[in-house]
Design a protein around this motif. Sequence first.
Motif, PDB file in Angstrom:
ATOM      1  N   SER A  37      30.687 -15.681  44.351  1.00 24.36           N
ATOM      2  CA  SER A  37      30.250 -16.948  44.941  1.00 24.36           C
ATOM      3  C   SER A  37      30.353 -16.934  46.464  1.00 24.36           C
ATOM      4  O   SER A  37      29.653 -17.670  47.139  1.00 24.36           O
ATOM      5  CB  SER A  37      31.061 -18.103  44.368  1.00 24.36           C
ATOM      6  OG  SER A  37      32.432 -17.905  44.680  1.00 24.36           O
ATOM      7  N   LEU A  38      31.242 -16.087  47.018  1.00 23.79           N
ATOM      8  CA  LEU A  38      31.417 -16.032  48.461  1.00 23.79           C
ATOM      9  C   LEU A  38      30.625 -14.920  49.129  1.00 23.79           C
ATOM     10  O   LEU A  38      30.569 -14.851  50.345  1.00 23.79           O
ATOM     11  CB  LEU A  38      32.901 -15.868  48.799  1.00 23.79           C
ATOM     12  CG  LEU A  38      33.805 -17.018  48.364  1.00 23.79           C
ATOM     13  CD1 LEU A  38      35.241 -16.696  48.713  1.00 23.79           C
ATOM     14  CD2 LEU A  38      33.372 -18.320  49.005  1.00 23.79           C
ATOM     15  N   ARG A  39      30.033 -14.032  48.358  1.00 19.81           N
ATOM     16  CA  ARG A  39      29.240 -12.948  48.934  1.00 19.81           C
ATOM     17  C   ARG A  39      27.952 -13.502  49.509  1.00 19.81           C
ATOM     18  O   ARG A  39      27.363 -14.441  48.977  1.00 19.81           O
ATOM     19  CB  ARG A  39      28.915 -11.895  47.881  1.00 19.81           C
ATOM     20  CG  ARG A  39      30.120 -11.133  47.439  1.00 19.81           C
ATOM     21  CD  ARG A  39      29.756 -10.078  46.431  1.00 19.81           C
ATOM     22  NE  ARG A  39      30.957  -9.522  45.825  1.00 19.81           N
ATOM     23  CZ  ARG A  39      30.956  -8.794  44.733  1.00 19.81           C
ATOM     24  NH1 ARG A  39      29.822  -8.513  44.124  1.00 19.81           N
ATOM     25  NH2 ARG A  39      32.076  -8.343  44.249  1.00 19.81           N
ATOM     26  N   ARG A  40      27.514 -12.891  50.575  1.00 18.26           N
ATOM     27  CA  ARG A  40      26.263 -13.328  51.199  1.00 18.26           C
ATOM     28  C   ARG A  40      25.079 -12.853  50.379  1.00 18.26           C
ATOM     29  O   ARG A  40      25.009 -11.693  50.002  1.00 18.26           O
ATOM     30  CB  ARG A  40      26.125 -12.762  52.599  1.00 18.26           C
ATOM     31  CG  ARG A  40      27.052 -13.366  53.576  1.00 18.26           C
ATOM     32  CD  ARG A  40      26.749 -12.830  54.945  1.00 18.26           C
ATOM     33  NE  ARG A  40      27.738 -13.335  55.881  1.00 18.26           N
ATOM     34  CZ  ARG A  40      27.836 -12.932  57.108  1.00 18.26           C
ATOM     35  NH1 ARG A  40      27.007 -12.015  57.572  1.00 18.26           N
ATOM     36  NH2 ARG A  40      28.745 -13.423  57.907  1.00 18.26           N
ATOM     37  N   ALA A  41      24.181 -13.759  50.125  1.00 17.73           N
ATOM     38  CA  ALA A  41      22.955 -13.384  49.424  1.00 17.73           C
ATOM     39  C   ALA A  41      21.981 -12.814  50.451  1.00 17.73           C
ATOM     40  O   ALA A  41      21.956 -13.231  51.600  1.00 17.73           O
ATOM     41  CB  ALA A  41      22.343 -14.600  48.746  1.00 17.73           C
ATOM     42  N   SER A  42      21.187 -11.860  50.016  1.00 19.56           N
ATOM     43  CA  SER A  42      20.203 -11.299  50.932  1.00 19.56           C
ATOM     44  C   SER A  42      19.135 -12.361  51.199  1.00 19.56           C
ATOM     45  O   SER A  42      18.758 -13.118  50.307  1.00 19.56           O
ATOM     46  CB  SER A  42      19.580 -10.035  50.354  1.00 19.56           C
ATOM     47  OG  SER A  42      18.938 -10.332  49.142  1.00 19.56           O
ATOM     48  N   PRO A  43      18.657 -12.438  52.431  1.00 21.26           N
ATOM     49  CA  PRO A  43      17.651 -13.455  52.747  1.00 21.26           C
ATOM     50  C   PRO A  43      16.355 -13.171  51.998  1.00 21.26           C
ATOM     51  O   PRO A  43      16.033 -12.019  51.712  1.00 21.26           O
ATOM     52  CB  PRO A  43      17.458 -13.314  54.256  1.00 21.26           C
ATOM     53  CG  PRO A  43      17.905 -11.936  54.571  1.00 21.26           C
ATOM     54  CD  PRO A  43      18.966 -11.597  53.559  1.00 21.26           C
TER      55      PRO A  43
END
Length: 126
Positions: A37-43
Amino acid sequence: MTTIVRGTAGRRLCPAPNTTSEAMESVMPNRKAAPRSLRRASPPPLDPISIRISEVVRTTGLSRTKIYELIADGEIEAAKVGRATLVFVASLRSFLRAHPRPRHGGDRRSSRYESPRSPSSTPRMR
């Protein structure tokens, strides 16, 4: 399992980690992986504003000559940047929407391929 590690002091034996997570723990013992939930999603991927002529040809199936004719006639907007000709994607989409594919009924041939007179209606010479 042991491996030989070469250093400046010569050869020495050290235990090799069995898995990647064990290898990471041996290097960074206090660091834990962030929860999903805290990982950055790729744009999301960006849609291009303009594309080169070769891409227009590949994506539309039209010839290079036809693309340049449409640009010259003003039906498709393009910009010249250095040696590259860039076609605006919005202009290309609106052009293609304005020219839908023709729909044919049961007969797949269009009227221009049919002969103007059928053989039964041709007058006979005596």
